[in-house]
Design a protein around this motif. Structure first.
Motif, mmCIF file in Angstrom:
data_model
loop_
_atom_site.group_PDB
_atom_site.id
_atom_site.type_symbol
_atom_site.label_atom_id
_atom_site.label_comp_id
_atom_site.label_asym_id
_atom_site.label_seq_id
_atom_site.Cartn_x
_atom_site.Cartn_y
_atom_site.Cartn_z
ATOM 1 N N GLN A 22 0.830 -1.204 0.000
ATOM 2 C CA GLN A 22 0.000 0.000 0.000
ATOM 3 C C GLN A 22 0.869 1.260 0.000
ATOM 4 O O GLN A 22 0.593 2.215 -0.734
ATOM 5 C CB GLN A 22 -0.932 0.010 1.220
ATOM 6 C CG GLN A 22 -2.067 -0.991 1.145
ATOM 7 C CD GLN A 22 -2.842 -1.069 2.452
ATOM 8 O OE1 GLN A 22 -2.254 -1.040 3.537
ATOM 9 N NE2 GLN A 22 -4.145 -1.183 2.354
ATOM 10 N N ARG A 48 2.483 1.803 -3.445
ATOM 11 C CA ARG A 48 1.528 2.335 -4.426
ATOM 12 C C ARG A 48 1.184 3.794 -4.128
ATOM 13 O O ARG A 48 1.002 4.600 -5.043
ATOM 14 C CB ARG A 48 0.256 1.506 -4.444
ATOM 15 C CG ARG A 48 0.444 0.112 -5.027
ATOM 16 C CD ARG A 48 -0.894 -0.597 -5.216
ATOM 17 N NE ARG A 48 -1.646 0.029 -6.290
ATOM 18 C CZ ARG A 48 -2.804 0.640 -6.133
ATOM 19 N NH1 ARG A 48 -3.348 0.773 -4.925
ATOM 20 N NH2 ARG A 48 -3.436 1.158 -7.171
ATOM 21 N N LYS A 105 -8.030 -3.876 -1.943
ATOM 22 C CA LYS A 105 -7.800 -3.578 -3.359
ATOM 23 C C LYS A 105 -6.664 -2.572 -3.561
ATOM 24 O O LYS A 105 -6.017 -2.574 -4.617
ATOM 25 C CB LYS A 105 -9.080 -3.004 -3.983
ATOM 26 C CG LYS A 105 -10.240 -3.963 -4.053
ATOM 27 C CD LYS A 105 -10.068 -4.970 -5.166
ATOM 28 C CE LYS A 105 -11.346 -5.752 -5.400
ATOM 29 N NZ LYS A 105 -11.178 -6.792 -6.448
ATOM 30 N N ASP A 106 -6.419 -1.712 -2.579
ATOM 31 C CA ASP A 106 -5.397 -0.684 -2.769
ATOM 32 C C ASP A 106 -3.984 -1.211 -2.521
ATOM 33 O O ASP A 106 -3.023 -0.448 -2.518
ATOM 34 C CB ASP A 106 -5.668 0.542 -1.898
ATOM 35 C CG ASP A 106 -5.599 0.262 -0.401
ATOM 36 O OD1 ASP A 106 -5.523 -0.926 -0.013
ATOM 37 O OD2 ASP A 106 -5.622 1.224 0.384
ATOM 38 N N ASP A 137 -2.313 -3.338 -8.219
ATOM 39 C CA ASP A 137 -2.930 -2.820 -9.439
ATOM 40 C C ASP A 137 -3.456 -3.923 -10.341
ATOM 41 O O ASP A 137 -4.504 -3.784 -10.959
ATOM 42 C CB ASP A 137 -1.910 -1.987 -10.232
ATOM 43 C CG ASP A 137 -1.453 -0.761 -9.481
ATOM 44 O OD1 ASP A 137 -2.137 0.263 -9.583
ATOM 45 O OD2 ASP A 137 -0.419 -0.830 -8.791
#
Length: 292
Positions: free
Chosen positions: A41, A44, A74-75, A78
């Motif tokens: 996380q 990203r 989900k975060d 990708d």
């Protein structure tokens, strides 16, 4: 000599995207590792892209569903690119014939029913009994919790005699499901090859899955010149594959080989690690106890 690091953040700024293994790195087959999730996380959030590159023998759609049920946010990533995706493409292209016998559990049926867009309307694949098959598609043992490769020796002898090629949808040999080690399709394919049969591979460490990952990255704006870091705990899959593709590699020592590097899983002993890597003729740029 591999450099032992304490956190992904020590080196991640040098890379545009990560190709991160799932089992043993992000989760243990039952639950995600919170520190690994947080590390991805954070990466990203700083602008990097994360591809979860897995030897799961199912299309990415099904892998994503499993991650959702497991609680992986989900975060943290990708894209998901699976061995199932790469092997599916080969299967629909007819790599082992059109009439195939499926060796694997029912949970992998999506490998056959989820037809990729590029193969819609093309010649299909028919699942048939072993006696009628032109080839074998192996996604794992029928009963992965109880069976071992040797259980299949009699059937493999017949298959070899008939000259049936085997498409291996998951080159992994074993994975750890919680505290239990189970066999994967790669173990069955290795036995088939040892018996003189032909096996075809499309997941890590073989090129097709990396080619597919690069294509998927290009679709989200990560070009050919991108700096990629491969992350994984499999010396013969993640490490060998990343090295073979010319990528830098971060070896997660606290996965499949955790017992080889001392009593503290989080802090591998440098001398033990170096000797173990040298014996296997691999030299990843970085190593870490657990992804964090």
């Amino acid at each position: 000599m591999t450099r032992i690091i304490s956190s992904l953040a020590e080196v991640s700024a040098s890379y545009d995207a990560l190709l991160c293994d799932l089992w043993g790195c992000l989760h243990n087959g039952v639950a995600p590792f919170p520190a690994a999730v947080a590390a991805l996380q954070a990466y990203r959030a700083g602008g990097g892209k994360v591809v979860l590159l897995t030897n799961a023998p199912r299309p990415a759609k099904y892998v994503t569903g499993t991650l959702d049920r497991m609680g992986v946010p989900k975060d943290a990533y990708d894209l998901v690119v699976s061995s199932g995706d790469a092997a599916q493409d080969a299967m629909f292209a007819g790599a082992v014939g059109r009439r195939v016998w499926h060796l694997g559990p029912e949970k992998d049926n999506g490998f056959f029913t989820e037809v990729p867009p590029e193969w819609q309307g093309q010649a299909g694949i028919e699942l048939v009994p072993f006696e009628e098959a032109e080839g074998i598609v192996c996604t794992g043992p029928f009963d992965e919790m109880n069976e071992v490769p040797e259980d299949y020796r009699p059937r493999f002898l017949l298959a070899k005699t008939r000259g049936l090629p085997m498409l291996c949808a998951n080159p992994d040999v074993v994975v750890d499901l919680g505290d239990r080690r189970i066999y994967c399709a790669g173990a069955l394919a290795a036995l088939y090859e040892d018996m003189g049969g032909e096996a075809l591979y499309f997941g890590k460490p073989h090129p097709p899955i990396y080619d597919l990952a690069r294509r998927r990255l290009a679709e989200i704006g990560v070009g050919e010149e991108a700096r990629l870091l491969a992350i994984g705990d499999g010396i013969n899959t993640d490490v060998a594959g990343g090295e073979g593709e010319g990528m830098d590699v971060l070896f997660v020592t606290g996965g499949l080989a955790a017992g080889q590097f001392g009593s503290d899983v989080e802090h591998p002993e440098a001398d033990l690690l170096e000797a173990w890597l040298a014996a296997r003729q691999h030299d990843p740029q970085f190593s870490i106890g657990r992804l964090r």
